[in-house]
Design an enzyme around this catalytic site. Structure first.
Site, PDB file in Angstrom:
ATOM      1  CG  PHE A   4      74.358  15.471 -38.946  1.00 19.78           C
ATOM      2  CD1 PHE A   4      74.421  15.686 -40.314  1.00 19.78           C
ATOM      3  CD2 PHE A   4      74.725  16.518 -38.100  1.00 19.78           C
ATOM      4  CE1 PHE A   4      74.833  16.917 -40.834  1.00 19.78           C
ATOM      5  CE2 PHE A   4      75.131  17.756 -38.611  1.00 19.78           C
ATOM      6  CZ  PHE A   4      75.190  17.944 -39.988  1.00 19.78           C
ATOM      7  CE1 TYR A   6      78.627  16.732 -34.462  1.00 21.09           C
ATOM      8  CE2 TYR A   6      80.464  18.269 -34.396  1.00 21.09           C
ATOM      9  CZ  TYR A   6      79.624  17.376 -33.757  1.00 21.09           C
ATOM     10  OH  TYR A   6      79.797  17.110 -32.424  1.00 21.09           O
ATOM     11  N   GLY A   7      82.170  16.281 -38.081  1.00 21.90           N
ATOM     12  CA  GLY A   7      83.611  16.378 -37.807  1.00 21.90           C
ATOM     13  C   GLY A   7      84.301  15.177 -38.432  1.00 21.90           C
ATOM     14  CB  SER A   8      86.504  12.545 -37.032  1.00 23.94           C
ATOM     15  OG  SER A   8      85.670  11.952 -36.064  1.00 23.94           O
ATOM     16  CD  GLU A  83      82.565  10.607 -32.116  1.00 29.73           C
ATOM     17  OE1 GLU A  83      82.697  11.754 -31.672  1.00 29.73           O
ATOM     18  OE2 GLU A  83      83.233  10.184 -33.083  1.00 29.73           O
TER      19      GLU A  83
END
Ligand code: SIN
Length: 167
Positions: A4, A6-8, A83
């Site tokens: 999932f 939600y940003g980059s 990340e």
């Protein structure tokens, strides 16, 4: 396995996937509370990027990607590296347009990580975003790409919209 974003990970997935679906994570809100010293800032001047924070009643829109079983290991190694600035893997249950719900891996940067910046007013966040740059580009570009992706999906996120307005 599903991942999932939600940003980059919405606007620059950078890994092979079989399929993608819009998805929602209940009880979590997207916030520009994570410091970025490796992508959209540098150690002397960290940028601000998104993480998820628990918030009753919130529902965070994002993109879920299905990874082929034989590529899972390679994709996780790649994303663990990408990340690495404070994010850790968690398993979450996502809502999608059509049942069933999906279990997915999400990269989340919690308050205990060394790059966490935490809450600030949107004016303070905008001031950081205006000046921060890192190896992946400007912090402003990160915000704009995220806002464009939300707009394309027809999704509202007041935190992002208001930040863009201030920028
Ligand atoms: C994500 O996109 O899911 C994590 C945060 C980021 O890399 O911007």
């Amino acid at each position: 396995m599903w991942i999932f974003g939600y940003g980059s990970l919405i606007f620059r997935p950078s890994f092979p996937f079989e399929e993608r679906r819009e998805a929602w994570l209940k009880g979590w809100a997207r916030r520009f509370w994570q410091g970025s010293t490796d992508h959209r800032g540098v150690p002397e001047a960290p940028g601000r990027v998104v993480t998820l924070v628990p918030e009753p009643g919130a529902r965070c829109w994002g993109m879920a990607y299905r990874i082929a079983p034989e590529r899972v290991e390679e994709v996780l190694i790649h994303l663990d590296f990408r990340e690495q600035g404070g994010y850790e893997r968690h398993f979450v249950q996502l809502e999608t347009r059509e049942p069933p719900s999906l279990e997915a891996v999400v990269y989340l940067a919690g308050p205990a990580n060394p790059h966490y910046l935490g809450p600030a007013t949107l004016e303070e966040i905008a001031a950081v975003v205006r000046s921060a740059h890192g190896p992946s580009g400007s912090n402003r570009d990160y915000v704009r790409k995220l806002a464009d992706a939300l707009a394309q999906a027809g999704e509202q996120d007041a935190h992002v919209t208001e930040l863009v307005r201030l920028l």
